[in-house]
Write an enzyme that holds these catalytic residues in place. Structure first.
Site, mmCIF file in Angstrom:
data_model
loop_
_atom_site.group_PDB
_atom_site.id
_atom_site.type_symbol
_atom_site.label_atom_id
_atom_site.label_comp_id
_atom_site.label_asym_id
_atom_site.label_seq_id
_atom_site.Cartn_x
_atom_site.Cartn_y
_atom_site.Cartn_z
ATOM 1 N N LYS A 230 39.797 36.118 44.912
ATOM 2 C CA LYS A 230 38.494 36.097 44.479
ATOM 3 C C LYS A 230 37.949 34.594 44.791
ATOM 4 O O LYS A 230 36.896 34.505 44.865
ATOM 5 C CB LYS A 230 38.278 36.085 42.770
ATOM 6 C CG LYS A 230 39.463 35.327 41.925
ATOM 7 C CD LYS A 230 38.938 34.161 41.597
ATOM 8 C CE LYS A 230 40.197 33.378 40.876
ATOM 9 N NZ LYS A 230 39.918 32.101 40.544
ATOM 10 N N THR B 288 34.279 33.488 38.586
ATOM 11 C CA THR B 288 34.290 32.419 39.461
ATOM 12 C C THR B 288 33.111 32.351 40.262
ATOM 13 O O THR B 288 32.750 31.538 40.980
ATOM 14 C CB THR B 288 35.649 32.829 40.233
ATOM 15 O OG1 THR B 288 37.007 32.928 39.419
ATOM 16 C CG2 THR B 288 36.276 31.799 41.201
#
Length: 340
Positions: free
Chosen positions: A191, A248
């Site tokens: 990610k 994120t």
């Protein structure tokens, strides 16, 4: 685990310090190791980690130290929060002391030359150790500030999972368990790449629809790649997959997002990383991920596109245009579309 036996946290960065504080607040004695003796002394004197977590007071139960061998002599539970490019070199010299210990990787990265995840490196260095992975939507500053947070401890070793849950689970920090160590760790590593792209999109003022599309297609790519390597696709519906990806890719507190935002403002990659002042694992991961995806023949247009932006002179607008012109695929790879 008794209160008297210390727990080790290896790493003097922001996340290692946040974890050390959590453990100490739960009544544990914590030995926090860092390579720099000056940093350890500074933390002892000031009662905080001004370099990486300024303004957050260290709990009195934390003992900052630069004596790795001494730490490992005392602790059985060891949380490893070292940068991916430093982990092997730091722990190889003390490999004999790691035998039989519970080693929990908290680093969301991939080793460049070998494409090994951090837990695989730990296994290689200490084949007799008990290995686990901690991952989830866990921004260090928010963990340190006691924002309500959940994470995942992943291991096939149920007793290890239970031990970590008992040590870390607290008033503001909830710890779930998973047996899919590989999937949880891949989610945390992959990610970071997409967070860079999301930061760029934000800096360039792209719409909410665009940002949502990028995050959702990123999840599809991550899952597709991980399943090719043997992970369970359902893992990516949890905290270590979609949960970590959302935070994120949408928070300015994310280091990788900050690098992407700086790139979107026109800074070079070198200047963006320098401005951050910390390791942004996504930059390292991107290079090895693109090569590995091509090797495995996994369709990852966002990874290829971001690589083109950072290393081949393309712009984000060009990459998104190519994405929009691409042949439409199924929305979710693991749901059959026959009959539609």
């Amino acid at each position: 685990m008794t209160q008297l036996q210390p727990i080790a946290v290896l790493g003097g960065g922001s996340f290692g310090t946040a974890l050390a504080n959590l453990l100490a607040e739960n009544g544990q004695r914590v030995l926090q190791w860092m390579r720099d003796p000056e940093q350890a002394e500074q933390m002892r004197q000031s009662g905080e980690n001004p370099r990486y977590l300024k303004g957050v007071k260290l709990h009195c139960g934390i003992e900052p130290t630069s004596d790795l061998s001494g730490v490992l002599q005392q602790a059985e539970l060891v949380l490893v929060a070292l940068p991916s490019n430093a982990l092997r070199d730091a722990l190889q010299p003390v490999a004999a002391q790691l035998a039989g210990k519970m080693l929990i990787s908290t680093t969301k990265g991939i080793e460049a030359k070998t494409f090994k995840l951090m837990s695989q490196i730990l296994e290689e260095i200490a084949p007799d150790a008990r290995i686990g992975v901690l991952s989830g939507p866990n921004l260090a500053k928010e963990v340190a500030d006691h924002a309500l947070t959940a994470t995942v401890i992943a291991s096939e070793d149920e007793q290890l999972c239970l031990c970590v849950q008992q040590a870390l689970h607290g008033r503001t920090f909830r710890v779930y368990a998973s047996a899919d160590r590989f999937g949880v760790e891949l989610g945390g590593a992959l990610k970071n790449v997409y967070a860079i792209m999301s930061g760029m999109a934000a800096a360039l003022g792209m719409g909410e629809n665009t940002k949502s599309m990028l995050i959702t297609r990123a999840l599809a790519e991550m899952t597709r790649f991980a399943v090719k390597l043997g992970a369970n696709p359902m893992t990516f519906l949890g905290l270590a997959g979609v949960g970590d990806l959302i935070v994120t890719c949408s928070s300015p507190k994310s280091r990788n997002y900050q690098v992407g935002y700086a790139l979107g403002e026109g800074l070079s990659l070198e200047d963006a990383v320098q401005r951050l002042g910390e390791v942004a694992e996504g930059v390292n991961t991107l290079k090895v991920l693109k090569a590995r995806a091509e090797e495995l023949d996994v369709y990852m247009p966002l990874v290829a596109g971001l690589h083109a932006i950072l290393f081949e002179g393309r712009t984000l607008a060009q990459v998104i245009e190519l994405l929009m012109l691409g042949e439409p695929k199924t929305d979710v790879d693991f749901i059959p579309t026959a009959g539609f």
